[in-house]
Design a protein around this motif. Structure first.
Motif, PDB file in Angstrom:
ATOM      1  N   ILE A 179       6.155   3.264  -9.408  1.00  0.00           N
ATOM      2  CA  ILE A 179       7.312   2.431  -9.050  1.00  0.00           C
ATOM      3  C   ILE A 179       6.904   0.956  -9.054  1.00  0.00           C
ATOM      4  N   VAL A 180       5.771   0.649  -8.426  1.00  0.00           N
ATOM      5  CA  VAL A 180       5.338  -0.758  -8.347  1.00  0.00           C
ATOM      6  C   VAL A 180       5.082  -1.309  -9.757  1.00  0.00           C
ATOM      7  N   ARG A 181       4.451  -0.515 -10.593  1.00  0.00           N
ATOM      8  CA  ARG A 181       4.167  -0.930 -11.975  1.00  0.00           C
ATOM      9  C   ARG A 181       5.476  -1.254 -12.722  1.00  0.00           C
ATOM     10  N   ALA A 182       6.533  -0.524 -12.404  1.00  0.00           N
ATOM     11  CA  ALA A 182       7.796  -0.695 -13.137  1.00  0.00           C
ATOM     12  C   ALA A 182       8.630  -1.880 -12.629  1.00  0.00           C
ATOM     13  N   MET A 183       8.207  -2.513 -11.531  1.00  0.00           N
ATOM     14  CA  MET A 183       9.008  -3.634 -10.993  1.00  0.00           C
ATOM     15  C   MET A 183       8.882  -4.854 -11.906  1.00  0.00           C
ATOM     16  N   ASP A 184      10.029  -5.517 -12.103  1.00  0.00           N
ATOM     17  CA  ASP A 184      10.082  -6.649 -13.028  1.00  0.00           C
ATOM     18  C   ASP A 184       9.741  -7.946 -12.265  1.00  0.00           C
ATOM     19  N   SER A 185       8.549  -7.990 -11.702  1.00  0.00           N
ATOM     20  CA  SER A 185       8.158  -9.151 -10.888  1.00  0.00           C
ATOM     21  C   SER A 185       6.642  -9.086 -10.705  1.00  0.00           C
ATOM     22  N   ASP A 186       5.985 -10.262 -10.668  1.00  0.00           N
ATOM     23  CA  ASP A 186       4.530 -10.255 -10.463  1.00  0.00           C
ATOM     24  C   ASP A 186       4.187  -9.881  -9.031  1.00  0.00           C
ATOM     25  N   THR A 187       4.994 -10.391  -8.086  1.00  0.00           N
ATOM     26  CA  THR A 187       4.744 -10.062  -6.680  1.00  0.00           C
ATOM     27  C   THR A 187       5.680  -8.929  -6.265  1.00  0.00           C
ATOM     28  N   VAL A 188       5.119  -7.934  -5.606  1.00  0.00           N
ATOM     29  CA  VAL A 188       5.919  -6.797  -5.131  1.00  0.00           C
ATOM     30  C   VAL A 188       5.617  -6.593  -3.640  1.00  0.00           C
ATOM     31  N   ILE A 189       6.681  -6.514  -2.840  1.00  0.00           N
ATOM     32  CA  ILE A 189       6.525  -6.272  -1.398  1.00  0.00           C
ATOM     33  C   ILE A 189       6.540  -4.759  -1.167  1.00  0.00           C
ATOM     34  N   MET A 190       5.515  -4.260  -0.482  1.00  0.00           N
ATOM     35  CA  MET A 190       5.527  -2.833  -0.116  1.00  0.00           C
ATOM     36  C   MET A 190       5.583  -2.703   1.404  1.00  0.00           C
ATOM     37  N   THR A 191       6.500  -1.874   1.884  1.00  0.00           N
ATOM     38  CA  THR A 191       6.580  -1.611   3.325  1.00  0.00           C
ATOM     39  C   THR A 191       6.688  -0.097   3.517  1.00  0.00           C
ATOM     40  N   PRO A 192       6.346   0.425   4.710  1.00  0.00           N
ATOM     41  CA  PRO A 192       5.655  -0.274   5.795  1.00  0.00           C
ATOM     42  C   PRO A 192       4.168   0.084   5.858  1.00  0.00           C
ATOM     43  N   ASP A 193       3.643   0.856   4.882  1.00  0.00           N
ATOM     44  CA  ASP A 193       2.267   1.357   5.036  1.00  0.00           C
ATOM     45  C   ASP A 193       1.263   0.430   4.352  1.00  0.00           C
ATOM     46  N   GLN A 194       0.510  -0.312   5.171  1.00  0.00           N
ATOM     47  CA  GLN A 194      -0.468  -1.249   4.612  1.00  0.00           C
ATOM     48  C   GLN A 194      -1.515  -0.535   3.748  1.00  0.00           C
ATOM     49  N   TYR A 195      -1.881   0.694   4.134  1.00  0.00           N
ATOM     50  CA  TYR A 195      -2.959   1.352   3.374  1.00  0.00           C
ATOM     51  C   TYR A 195      -2.451   1.899   2.045  1.00  0.00           C
ATOM     52  N   LEU A 196      -1.255   2.485   2.072  1.00  0.00           N
ATOM     53  CA  LEU A 196      -0.684   2.938   0.789  1.00  0.00           C
ATOM     54  C   LEU A 196      -0.569   1.726  -0.133  1.00  0.00           C
ATOM     55  N   ALA A 197      -0.119   0.584   0.419  1.00  0.00           N
ATOM     56  CA  ALA A 197       0.052  -0.630  -0.389  1.00  0.00           C
ATOM     57  C   ALA A 197      -1.290  -1.096  -0.953  1.00  0.00           C
ATOM     58  N   GLN A 198      -2.332  -1.059  -0.115  1.00  0.00           N
ATOM     59  CA  GLN A 198      -3.650  -1.520  -0.593  1.00  0.00           C
ATOM     60  C   GLN A 198      -4.197  -0.564  -1.659  1.00  0.00           C
ATOM     61  N   ASN A 199      -3.941   0.728  -1.500  1.00  0.00           N
ATOM     62  CA  ASN A 199      -4.379   1.687  -2.523  1.00  0.00           C
ATOM     63  C   ASN A 199      -3.626   1.464  -3.827  1.00  0.00           C
ATOM     64  N   VAL A 200      -2.325   1.167  -3.714  1.00  0.00           N
ATOM     65  CA  VAL A 200      -1.539   0.886  -4.923  1.00  0.00           C
ATOM     66  C   VAL A 200      -2.035  -0.415  -5.557  1.00  0.00           C
ATOM     67  N   ALA A 201      -2.335  -1.417  -4.737  1.00  0.00           N
ATOM     68  CA  ALA A 201      -2.820  -2.703  -5.268  1.00  0.00           C
ATOM     69  C   ALA A 201      -4.086  -2.476  -6.099  1.00  0.00           C
ATOM     70  N   ASN A 202      -4.954  -1.555  -5.646  1.00  0.00           N
ATOM     71  CA  ASN A 202      -6.175  -1.261  -6.417  1.00  0.00           C
ATOM     72  C   ASN A 202      -5.848  -0.559  -7.729  1.00  0.00           C
ATOM     73  N   GLU A 203      -4.791   0.251  -7.693  1.00  0.00           N
ATOM     74  CA  GLU A 203      -4.424   1.024  -8.892  1.00  0.00           C
ATOM     75  C   GLU A 203      -3.626   0.206  -9.891  1.00  0.00           C
ATOM     76  N   VAL A 204      -2.926  -0.806  -9.384  1.00  0.00           N
ATOM     77  CA  VAL A 204      -2.048  -1.613 -10.251  1.00  0.00           C
ATOM     78  C   VAL A 204      -2.479  -3.090 -10.121  1.00  0.00           C
ATOM     79  N   PRO A 205      -3.659  -3.436 -10.656  1.00  0.00           N
ATOM     80  CA  PRO A 205      -4.199  -4.784 -10.405  1.00  0.00           C
ATOM     81  C   PRO A 205      -3.369  -5.892 -11.039  1.00  0.00           C
TER      82      PRO A 205
END
Ligand code: 13P
Ligand code: SF4
Length: 350
Positions: A179-205
């Motif tokens: 989902i994050v990869r498909a967003m049409d924006s460089d910055t993506v806000i993920m809520t509310p799980d900081q760890y899921l977000a950090q894991n996604v950030a590592n996967e979608v650099p």
């Protein structure tokens, strides 16, 4: 409010719920699915409830949707559908029966109601919450939008209907990176799980992922030290972590995935020893189907998921309580975010 004393007295008058080894033996086909983890004397206590619930389900035209964290007597004994959050949401859209009994936590029941509003959705205990869902409100979403203007908000399904309604799209642990990869924006806000977000950030650099500071009380407890110490003592154990764990825990593991992703991984790879870095019922639910796998290591219990018990499920069906209601205006907005997620994850599935 659930009054346990009244509930037990009424149930005892209405059903034969005495423990019975004879009945347990009669119900051996169900018991065989969990006899590695639930011995016969324990199953003898569950069997009368399982019989009563399955009968009442048919009489009341109800189906039970159960999350992978339910205990084995629920998962194997009474559930019609089991799965991770994404699978349960998709299944909720297909339910034809009039009543859904959601065996999971409150946000899951709300998601079913949002996706299939003409159905009666019951939850056996209203207090089955979630530390992630409780960590953010619609005001929190507004705060993040003010901080990162123009960035889309991807909210985990572990949120209230109000938060979903204030978000652009939802995600689950099985499709968050997609989902994050498909967003049409460089910055993506993920809520509310900081760890899921950090894991996604590592996967979608390629994306600048920013997050809310919520966490899951089950998965935040694991540390990379625990994993590394365990691996030093058990070098051949396959370590499999849920992405709600901190990123150094995920990095120290062999695989990370949603609850169904974890089940698929163990079913496919059949390691001799596996440590599931997640909620305790996961290993119990698949132990019988995988006799060649030894499940080892510590696990953590979700106190919210464990509020759902056979006796509360029976009470829920008996009384038609507790009904989950979502304000129709909020539900309509939340539906857009959840349906967008389902469509996008199906369209971009590998
Ligand atoms: P999934 O089943 O989607 O992986 O979610 C895990 C969880 O913690 C649900 O509350
Ligand atoms: Fe919430 Fe964590 Fe429990 Fe899932 S396991 S319901 S995320 S507290």
């Amino acid at each position: 409010m659930l009054d346990l004393t009244e509930m037990r007295a009424t149930l005892a008058e209405s059903y034969d719920l005495a423990p019975s080894i004879e009945l347990a033996e009669e119900m051996h086909e169900i018991h065989e699915k969990m006899d590695r983890v639930i011995p016969l004397p324990d199953f003898a206590r569950y069997a009368p409830y399982i019989r009563a619930i399955n009968k009442l389900k048919r009489e009341k035209n109800a189906v039970i949707l159960a999350h992978n964290y339910m205990t084995p007597e629920i998962y194997h004994g009474v559930a019609d559908v089991v799965g991770d959050s994404l699978q349960l949401a998709i299944e909720a859209t297909k339910v034809e029966a009039q009543t859904i009994v959601q065996c999971g936590v409150h946000f899951m029941a709300e998601t079913s109601k949002i996706l299939n509003p003409s159905k009666t959705v019951l939850i056996p205990d209203m207090k089955a919450g979630c530390s992630l869902a409780e960590s953010i409100t619609a005001d929190g979403i507004a705060e993040m939008r003010a901080k990162y203007p123009g960035a889309p908000v991807v909210s985990y399904v572990n949120t209230t209907a109000e938060v979903k309604a204030a978000s652009d799209i939802c995600c689950t642990s099985s499709n968050a990176a997609q989902i994050v990869r498909a967003m049409d924006s460089d910055t993506v806000i993920m809520t509310p799980d900081q760890y899921l977000a950090q894991n996604v950030a590592n996967e979608v650099p390629e994306k600048n992922v920013v997050w809310w500071e919520g966490s899951c009380i089950v998965h935040e407890q694991y540390t990379a030290k625990d994993i590394n110490d365990f691996r030093a003592m058990h070098p051949n154990t396959r370590i499999i972590a849920h992405p709600e764990c901190p990123p150094d825990v995920v990095a120290a593991s062999d695989f990370s995935g949603s609850t169904s992703g974890i089940i698929n991984y163990v079913e496919t790879n059949k390691p001799k020893e596996a440590m599931l870095v997640t909620e305790c019922s996961m290993a119990s639910n698949i132990a019988d189907a995988l006799p060649e796998v030894d499940f080892v290591g510590p696990c953590n219990m979700c106190p919210y998921m464990k509020k759902i018990t056979l006796e509360k499920i029976l009470w829920s069906l008996h009384t038609g309580t507790e009904e989950v209601i979502v304000d129709p205006e909020i539900a309509a907005k939340a539906r857009i975010a959840v349906e967008r997620m389902i469509e996008l994850s199906q369209a971009t599935a590998k």
